[in-house]
Design a protein around this motif. Structure first.
Motif: not given
Length: 277
Positions: A83-93
């Motif tokens: 979850x944290x990795x995706x938050x870092x990669x997809x900042x606009x989502x």
């Protein structure tokens, strides 16, 4: 139509759910949401139990509630790291952590121990099974063997018990789950046949100020059905693709949004929030 007008997808599964296959990917699901213009996704991984634990309400003492089959517990630490990795990669989502807990009125203690392991922002309650011979059996399997109308009415009765008997979930997922497995192709599933049952569940859910999900993996709910929810006191609606592969994220959301709006619900100021009256 501007992509930003699509609702949030509050019911998505990734590689951390026991029933997904090799194509499931949290990262790819996020990429698909960005591609479609879905403003937020919640990864609500399956939390199902095959053993009774302290705080649960066992059907029969000292027996398993269901055949373990393919059921596997969620690796919560690895899940939250993803979850944290995706938050870092997809900042606009907006990427939310969550669970879909099966039969939470029977597994209160087990569910609470999972929720204590991390910050879960979306908690869905689901009923997938009914009781047969002192064991939980998937409702699709029961529908194939018994009279479907009787099984569905039994299902709604147990769903009402779930709503009344568990406060752990905020969103009621796929309230008419059996319609996915309706066996009689000559006589299609008709919502009107079960209006009283729908309304009883909706009234109990609304009285606790919770949220009804429009699930687009099931046959789409009708405007009439969502109006029953509003007439029963329902104030909020969630949208869930129930995607188990990335390309199903946000499936049929434009149509589902139109259905919900026709029943009198509107998007809030935050595009990732529930629709409201």
């Amino acid at each position: 139509m501007p992509a930003a007008l699509l609702p949030a997808d509050d019911h998505v599964h990734s590689e951390f759910s026991w029933d997904t296959g090799p194509h499931a990917s949290m990262r790819d699901a996020c990429a698909r949401a960005v591609e479609l213009g879905v403003p937020a996704v919640a990864f609500t991984e399956h939390v199902d139990f095959t053993r009774w634990s302290p705080g649960d309400v066992p059907l029969v003492h000292d027996q398993r509630p269901r055949d373990p089959g393919w059921y596997q517990p969620v690796d919560v630490q690895a899940y939250l790291e993803s979850i944290e990795a995706c938050r870092d990669e997809f900042r606009g989502l907006t990427v939310r952590a969550g669970i879909e807990t099966g039969e939470p009125h029977l597994f209160a203690g087990s569910v609470e121990r999972v929720l204590a392991q991390g910050p879960f922002e979306r908690v869905l309650g689901s009923l997938h099974s009914v009781v047969r011979h002192d064991e939980l059996v998937g409702v699709g399997r029961v529908l194939r063997a018994e009279h479907p109308h009787e099984v569905v009415r039994e299902y709604f009765g147990e769903l009402l018990e779930m709503v009344r008997g568990s406060a752990v979930f905020e969103v009621l997922a796929h309230c008419d789950f059996p319609r996915r497995y309706w066996p009689d192709k000559r006589n299609l599933y008709r919502e009107n046949d079960f209006e009283d049952e729908y309304r009883a569940v909706f009234a109990a859910l609304a009285a606790s100020d919770r949220v009804l999900e429009v699930n687009t993996a099931s046959p789409l709910a009708s405007v009439r059905l969502v109006r029953w929810w509003r007439e029963s006191g329902g104030r909020r609606v969630s949208f869930g693709s129930d995607a188990h592969v990335p390309w199903n994220v946000g499936q049929h959301f434009a149509q589902a949004r139109d259905v919900v709006e026709a029943a009198g619900f509107r998007a809030g100021r935050d595009p990732g929030d529930f629709f409201r009256v």
